[in-house]
Design a protein around this motif. Sequence first.
Motif, PDB file in Angstrom:
ATOM      1  N   VAL A 142       0.833  -1.202   0.000  1.00 47.53           N
ATOM      2  CA  VAL A 142       0.000   0.000   0.000  1.00 47.53           C
ATOM      3  C   VAL A 142       0.870   1.256   0.000  1.00 47.53           C
ATOM      4  CG1 VAL A 142      -1.681   1.303   1.345  1.00 47.53           C
ATOM      5  CG2 VAL A 142      -1.959  -1.163   1.064  1.00 47.53           C
ATOM      6  N   TYR A 143       1.871   1.275   0.864  1.00 48.97           N
ATOM      7  CA  TYR A 143       2.795   2.412   0.945  1.00 48.97           C
ATOM      8  C   TYR A 143       3.479   2.637  -0.405  1.00 48.97           C
ATOM      9  CZ  TYR A 143       6.995   4.987   2.592  1.00 48.97           C
ATOM     10  OH  TYR A 143       8.013   5.880   2.774  1.00 48.97           O
ATOM     11  N   GLY A 144       3.955   1.555  -1.020  1.00 50.26           N
ATOM     12  CA  GLY A 144       4.655   1.674  -2.291  1.00 50.26           C
ATOM     13  C   GLY A 144       3.791   2.230  -3.397  1.00 50.26           C
ATOM     14  N   SER A 145       2.485   1.995  -3.318  1.00 54.60           N
ATOM     15  CA  SER A 145       1.583   2.490  -4.356  1.00 54.60           C
ATOM     16  C   SER A 145       1.425   4.002  -4.309  1.00 54.60           C
ATOM     17  CB  SER A 145       0.209   1.826  -4.218  1.00 54.60           C
ATOM     18  OG  SER A 145      -0.501   2.326  -3.083  1.00 54.60           O
ATOM     19  N   LEU A 146       1.807   4.626  -3.176  1.00 55.37           N
ATOM     20  CA  LEU A 146       1.645   6.070  -3.024  1.00 55.37           C
ATOM     21  C   LEU A 146       2.960   6.789  -2.731  1.00 55.37           C
ATOM     22  CD1 LEU A 146      -1.686   6.545  -1.016  1.00 55.37           C
ATOM     23  CD2 LEU A 146      -1.241   7.100  -3.410  1.00 55.37           C
ATOM     24  N   ALA A 147       4.081   6.092  -2.844  1.00 52.14           N
ATOM     25  CA  ALA A 147       5.371   6.718  -2.530  1.00 52.14           C
ATOM     26  C   ALA A 147       6.039   7.215  -3.798  1.00 52.14           C
ATOM     27  CB  ALA A 147       6.279   5.722  -1.815  1.00 52.14           C
ATOM     28  N   GLU A 148       6.508   8.459  -3.760  1.00 51.17           N
ATOM     29  CA  GLU A 148       7.237   8.966  -4.915  1.00 51.17           C
ATOM     30  C   GLU A 148       8.664   8.446  -4.884  1.00 51.17           C
ATOM     31  OE1 GLU A 148       7.791  13.134  -5.250  1.00 51.17           O
ATOM     32  OE2 GLU A 148       8.602  13.403  -3.248  1.00 51.17           O
ATOM     33  N   SER A 149       9.346   8.524  -6.015  1.00 50.67           N
ATOM     34  CA  SER A 149      10.729   8.080  -6.103  1.00 50.67           C
ATOM     35  C   SER A 149      11.583   8.832  -5.086  1.00 50.67           C
ATOM     36  CB  SER A 149      11.264   8.326  -7.516  1.00 50.67           C
ATOM     37  OG  SER A 149      12.621   7.954  -7.609  1.00 50.67           O
ATOM     38  N   GLY A 150      12.382   8.103  -4.318  1.00 44.32           N
ATOM     39  CA  GLY A 150      13.230   8.723  -3.311  1.00 44.32           C
ATOM     40  C   GLY A 150      12.629   8.744  -1.929  1.00 44.32           C
ATOM     41  N   ALA A 151      11.379   8.256  -1.772  1.00 44.76           N
ATOM     42  CA  ALA A 151      10.784   8.154  -0.441  1.00 44.76           C
ATOM     43  C   ALA A 151      11.449   7.026   0.336  1.00 44.76           C
ATOM     44  CB  ALA A 151       9.285   7.907  -0.543  1.00 44.76           C
ATOM     45  N   LEU A 152      11.430   7.118   1.642  1.00 49.78           N
ATOM     46  CA  LEU A 152      12.005   6.080   2.477  1.00 49.78           C
ATOM     47  C   LEU A 152      11.366   4.739   2.126  1.00 49.78           C
ATOM     48  CD1 LEU A 152      13.954   5.806   4.991  1.00 49.78           C
ATOM     49  CD2 LEU A 152      11.871   5.720   6.365  1.00 49.78           C
ATOM     50  N   PRO A 153      12.150   3.674   1.931  1.00 46.26           N
ATOM     51  CA  PRO A 153      11.560   2.366   1.643  1.00 46.26           C
ATOM     52  C   PRO A 153      10.582   1.948   2.743  1.00 46.26           C
ATOM     53  CG  PRO A 153      13.928   2.320   1.251  1.00 46.26           C
ATOM     54  CD  PRO A 153      13.629   3.628   1.914  1.00 46.26           C
ATOM     55  N   ALA A 154       9.536   1.246   2.359  1.00 52.34           N
ATOM     56  CA  ALA A 154       8.488   0.868   3.306  1.00 52.34           C
ATOM     57  C   ALA A 154       9.048   0.106   4.495  1.00 52.34           C
ATOM     58  CB  ALA A 154       7.429   0.028   2.597  1.00 52.34           C
ATOM     59  N   ARG A 155      10.001  -0.797   4.250  1.00 54.91           N
ATOM     60  CA  ARG A 155      10.523  -1.629   5.337  1.00 54.91           C
ATOM     61  C   ARG A 155      11.286  -0.820   6.378  1.00 54.91           C
ATOM     62  NH1 ARG A 155      13.818  -2.303   0.984  1.00 54.91           N
ATOM     63  NH2 ARG A 155      16.052  -1.868   1.287  1.00 54.91           N
ATOM     64  N   GLU A 156      11.687   0.417   6.034  1.00 55.93           N
ATOM     65  CA  GLU A 156      12.441   1.245   6.974  1.00 55.93           C
ATOM     66  C   GLU A 156      11.559   2.257   7.707  1.00 55.93           C
ATOM     67  OE1 GLU A 156      15.868   3.002   5.139  1.00 55.93           O
ATOM     68  OE2 GLU A 156      16.360   1.166   4.042  1.00 55.93           O
ATOM     69  N   THR A 157      10.269   2.267   7.428  1.00 52.10           N
ATOM     70  CA  THR A 157       9.382   3.199   8.118  1.00 52.10           C
ATOM     71  C   THR A 157       9.126   2.717   9.539  1.00 52.10           C
ATOM     72  OG1 THR A 157       7.400   2.048   7.314  1.00 52.10           O
ATOM     73  CG2 THR A 157       8.245   3.866   5.968  1.00 52.10           C
ATOM     74  N   TRP A 158       8.753   3.679  10.400  1.00 55.41           N
ATOM     75  CA  TRP A 158       8.423   3.320  11.784  1.00 55.41           C
ATOM     76  C   TRP A 158       7.332   2.267  11.813  1.00 55.41           C
ATOM     77  CZ3 TRP A 158      11.994   4.819  14.866  1.00 55.41           C
ATOM     78  CH2 TRP A 158      12.563   6.095  14.805  1.00 55.41           C
ATOM     79  N   LEU A 159       6.303   2.449  10.990  1.00 60.41           N
ATOM     80  CA  LEU A 159       5.149   1.563  11.040  1.00 60.41           C
ATOM     81  C   LEU A 159       5.516   0.142  10.645  1.00 60.41           C
ATOM     82  CD1 LEU A 159       2.150   1.403  11.629  1.00 60.41           C
ATOM     83  CD2 LEU A 159       1.709   1.876   9.234  1.00 60.41           C
ATOM     84  N   SER A 160       6.321  -0.013   9.611  1.00 53.68           N
ATOM     85  CA  SER A 160       6.720  -1.348   9.193  1.00 53.68           C
ATOM     86  C   SER A 160       7.490  -2.054  10.304  1.00 53.68           C
ATOM     87  CB  SER A 160       7.585  -1.275   7.930  1.00 53.68           C
ATOM     88  OG  SER A 160       7.986  -2.569   7.523  1.00 53.68           O
TER      89      SER A 160
END
Length: 286
Positions: free
Chosen positions: A160-178
């Motif tokens: 879900v995160y990847g579907s709305l992340a622009e290029s250069g956004a923090l990878p989903a696996r490195e987010t606090w929530l993940s």
Amino acid sequence: MARLTDPHNPHRLGLRSGAPGSGSRRRAVLILGAVTALALATVLALVLSLTGMLSERQDPSAAAPAQPAPIGTGDGESGPAAEAELAARPMLQVPLAAMQPHALSTRTAGPPIALPQPQQFVATLVPTGFPDTPEGAVAQLAELMKAGMSGGDPAVWAQVYGSLAESGALPARETWLSRDLVDLRRGAHFNTTGPLRNGMRMSWTPTSAMVKGSTSDGTYTVACVLGEFVADYNGRVVTAGWGNCLPMRRVGEQWKVASGPTAAPAPSAWPASDEAVAAGWRDIQR
């Protein structure tokens, strides 16, 4: 040890931390009421995991309060440096025990935030099409969180995160929530990803929000949402307030998770409690 009960519903369980520790994350030892041996083992593991996973970011001495910006105003600057400073600016952190269900406040942090409705539902993992306003950024984040938290699955969040992340956004696996979802599943002895065991359901519903700030050009907003996390195991319910902030950027006609540094951790408190009000959370109005 700490005890968790609800005199009105013995099957509805909140969260309470043990004594503060140092170094690695604290793991509270909780005693749950009279339930079957299987339910006890499952819910105990889940509660223990949930109380421990946010403890590093729930130290009230770790950050000074950051006053959220009034809706619709910018911070007076724009550009990468201004965005990075806004994202990293610390927010008020509250005690871990504030996550659990408890008395609601008689005060508010301000009038409710009216969130717009999405305009795009077809062929998207998350409803989109929110207006070019700070409220639109918050509404997009609320939908992202609601979809991404379904099942408490890090793989769902990443998709879900990847579907709305622009290029250069923090990878989903490195987010606090993940990281929190990984810790939650590991601590509760669930599979790392995939469907939960029979009878277990997890969900998150947005209740409150704030705008941490926006740049002067209005294209970048750090949006924050707070909601009620619910884990239901055959009628035994664990609930907690769970907040998250993400940097959002206007790209064309959509709000996207912005490139650059991610936002500092949001304060997680029981919605509409004194701690939530002190942190700046305002009710969501739709």
